[in-house]
Design a protein around this motif. Sequence first.
Motif, PDB file in Angstrom:
ATOM      1  N   ALA A 142      -1.352   5.893   3.834  1.00 44.45           N
ATOM      2  CA  ALA A 142      -1.090   5.831   2.395  1.00 44.45           C
ATOM      3  C   ALA A 142      -2.324   6.130   1.547  1.00 44.45           C
ATOM      4  CB  ALA A 142      -0.504   4.465   2.049  1.00 44.45           C
ATOM      5  N   GLU A 176       3.321 -12.105  -6.640  1.00 40.39           N
ATOM      6  CA  GLU A 176       2.180 -12.839  -6.106  1.00 40.39           C
ATOM      7  C   GLU A 176       1.290 -13.220  -7.291  1.00 40.39           C
ATOM      8  OE1 GLU A 176       0.207 -11.093  -2.575  1.00 40.39           O
ATOM      9  OE2 GLU A 176       1.802  -9.602  -2.596  1.00 40.39           O
ATOM     10  N   ASN A 208       0.823  -1.200   0.000  1.00 33.73           N
ATOM     11  CA  ASN A 208       0.000   0.000   0.000  1.00 33.73           C
ATOM     12  C   ASN A 208       0.873   1.273   0.000  1.00 33.73           C
ATOM     13  OD1 ASN A 208      -2.191   1.595   2.314  1.00 33.73           O
ATOM     14  ND2 ASN A 208      -2.707   1.151   0.204  1.00 33.73           N
ATOM     15  N   TRP A 209       1.786   1.365   0.941  1.00 36.08           N
ATOM     16  CA  TRP A 209       2.639   2.564   1.029  1.00 36.08           C
ATOM     17  C   TRP A 209       3.683   2.577  -0.089  1.00 36.08           C
ATOM     18  CZ3 TRP A 209       3.088   7.288   1.384  1.00 36.08           C
ATOM     19  CH2 TRP A 209       4.030   8.027   2.090  1.00 36.08           C
TER      20      TRP A 209
HETATM   21  N1  LIG Z   1       0.191   1.601   4.580  1.00 38.77           N
HETATM   22  C1  LIG Z   1       0.418   2.752   5.192  1.00 38.77           C
HETATM   23  O1  LIG Z   1      -0.471   3.616   5.293  1.00 38.77           O
HETATM   24  C2  LIG Z   1       1.799   3.047   5.729  1.00 38.77           C
HETATM   25  C3  LIG Z   1       2.110   4.364   6.066  1.00 38.77           C
HETATM   26  C4  LIG Z   1       3.369   4.655   6.564  1.00 38.77           C
HETATM   27  C5  LIG Z   1       4.302   3.644   6.719  1.00 38.77           C
HETATM   28  N2  LIG Z   1       3.978   2.381   6.390  1.00 38.77           N
HETATM   29  C6  LIG Z   1       5.029   1.353   6.528  1.00 38.77           C
HETATM   30  O2  LIG Z   1       5.396   0.924   5.241  1.00 38.77           O
HETATM   31  C7  LIG Z   1       5.857  -0.425   5.295  1.00 38.77           C
HETATM   32  C8  LIG Z   1       5.148  -1.216   4.210  1.00 38.77           C
HETATM   33  O3  LIG Z   1       3.771  -1.223   4.509  1.00 38.77           O
HETATM   34  P1  LIG Z   1       2.636  -1.366   3.416  1.00 38.77           P
HETATM   35  O4  LIG Z   1       1.389  -0.833   4.047  1.00 38.77           O
HETATM   36  O5  LIG Z   1       3.106  -0.796   2.116  1.00 38.77           O
HETATM   37  O6  LIG Z   1       2.544  -2.942   3.264  1.00 38.77           O
HETATM   38  P2  LIG Z   1       1.271  -3.825   2.846  1.00 38.77           P
HETATM   39  O7  LIG Z   1       0.777  -4.509   4.070  1.00 38.77           O
HETATM   40  O8  LIG Z   1       0.305  -3.040   2.045  1.00 38.77           O
HETATM   41  O9  LIG Z   1       1.915  -4.877   1.854  1.00 38.77           O
HETATM   42  C9  LIG Z   1       2.718  -5.929   2.265  1.00 38.77           C
HETATM   43  C10 LIG Z   1       3.786  -6.091   1.204  1.00 38.77           C
HETATM   44  O10 LIG Z   1       4.676  -7.119   1.623  1.00 38.77           O
HETATM   45  C11 LIG Z   1       4.916  -7.961   0.492  1.00 38.77           C
HETATM   46  N3  LIG Z   1       5.378  -9.270   0.942  1.00 38.77           N
HETATM   47  C12 LIG Z   1       4.641 -10.323   1.373  1.00 38.77           C
HETATM   48  N4  LIG Z   1       5.455 -11.363   1.668  1.00 38.77           N
HETATM   49  C13 LIG Z   1       6.725 -10.933   1.417  1.00 38.77           C
HETATM   50  C14 LIG Z   1       8.005 -11.538   1.541  1.00 38.77           C
HETATM   51  N5  LIG Z   1       8.138 -12.794   1.972  1.00 38.77           N
HETATM   52  N6  LIG Z   1       9.083 -10.810   1.211  1.00 38.77           N
HETATM   53  C15 LIG Z   1       8.962  -9.524   0.797  1.00 38.77           C
HETATM   54  N7  LIG Z   1       7.778  -8.893   0.658  1.00 38.77           N
HETATM   55  C16 LIG Z   1       6.681  -9.595   0.978  1.00 38.77           C
HETATM   56  C17 LIG Z   1       3.596  -7.980  -0.232  1.00 38.77           C
HETATM   57  O11 LIG Z   1       3.750  -8.407  -1.553  1.00 38.77           O
HETATM   58  C18 LIG Z   1       3.231  -6.500  -0.157  1.00 38.77           C
HETATM   59  O12 LIG Z   1       3.896  -5.761  -1.158  1.00 38.77           O
HETATM   60  C19 LIG Z   1       5.579  -0.915   6.719  1.00 38.77           C
HETATM   61  O13 LIG Z   1       6.760  -0.843   7.468  1.00 38.77           O
HETATM   62  C20 LIG Z   1       4.595   0.099   7.272  1.00 38.77           C
HETATM   63  O14 LIG Z   1       4.732   0.287   8.663  1.00 38.77           O
HETATM   64  C21 LIG Z   1       2.748   2.053   5.882  1.00 38.77           C
END
Ligand SMILES: NC(=O)c1ccc[n+]([C@@H]2O[C@H](COP(=O)([O-])OP(=O)(O)OC[C@H]3O[C@@H](n4cnc5c(N)ncnc54)[C@H](O)[C@@H]3O)[C@@H](O)[C@H]2O)c1
Length: 288
Positions: A158, A47, A17-18
């Motif tokens: 995000a 995936e 997502n982010w």
């Molecule tokens: N979503 C938000 O609003 C937000 C905001 C600020 C910071 N963050 C931070 O950003 C980071 C990423 O969060 P997100 O929300 O983008 O994640 P998400 O939960 O949306 O997505 C999870 C990601 O992990 C991947 N994944 C799954 N298994 C995996 C593996 N074995 N190896 C590598 N990748 C794998 C998935 O394909 C996907 O791209 C986190 O640390 C979160 O704290 C998120």
Amino acid sequence: MENGHAKYRVAVIGSGNWGSVASRLIASNTAKLPSFYDEVRMWVFEEILPTGRKLSESINEQNENCKYLPGIKLGTNVIADPDLESAVKDANMLVFVTPHQFVEGICKKLVGKLTPGAEAISLIKGMEVKMEGPCMISKLIADTLGINCCVLMGANIANEIAVEEFSEATIGYRKDKEVANRWAKLFTTPYFLVSVAEDIEGVELCGTLKNIVAIAAGLVDGLDMGNNTKAAIMRIGLREMRAFSKLLFPSVRDNTFFESCGVADLITTCRTYLHHCQLTIQQMDTEK
Ligand SMILES: NC(=O)c1ccc[n+]([C@@H]2O[C@H](COP(=O)([O-])OP(=O)(O)OC[C@H]3O[C@@H](n4cnc5c(N)ncnc54)[C@H](O)[C@@H]3O)[C@@H](O)[C@H]2O)c1
């Protein structure tokens, strides 16, 4: 080279997502700023979608991440790449934005594969707790890859940034303000205002510790307590975040807690927990 300065190529490692929203933000700038190559490569943990298609192929065909950011075009200069080595090829600015538990494994795969002089930034909230004690994610990246790593934290839900609602963020850096300013330039848009702070540990710890306070804020909601109680939890929590951060790193600065990464992220996270709780309760009610 451009005006005697290197031209910068950006790779985003992570496409959740982010990661998708960060790629969109960055790509809107690289397309306009002459000091950056237009193309932004986004590493995708491959995936298979329920349709049987590969996520990376679907992103490139639709210009949209239908699993993690449906309904939002990323910009045609965002290219999804499921091959980690190829995604970072020739990149000298690396944006790490995966869930924290995957970072160490990803970094190990990248050892010896990076462009010399590459700089990194971590958007990852959380820390690794090892036998020797806590280890900040930026330090894990920096130590494993032998590169400098800044952080970007803040009140950054995000999905809100994806629809261009106004947000702020804080970049934490150690010494090199010029590099921090380059990161700020890459991320700043009229709806995403980025400031820099020479307090990498303080900025990163804010992004980690606010989650603990937000759990307490969720309990306040669950116990049907009021706004005053929640405000007290947030105030005391912020004070404890500062005390704990200074215990780990005496260099942490008070001012950092008044930046977006501090009080603003704490507020948005404490409010989001309430929203999640309400959704869960609604879901449980409908399942009864
Ligand atoms: N979503 C938000 O609003 C937000 C905001 C600020 C910071 N963050 C931070 O950003 C980071 C990423 O969060 P997100 O929300 O983008 O994640 P998400 O939960 O949306 O997505 C999870 C990601 O992990 C991947 N994944 C799954 N298994 C995996 C593996 N074995 N190896 C590598 N990748 C794998 C998935 O394909 C996907 O791209 C986190 O640390 C979160 O704290 C998120």
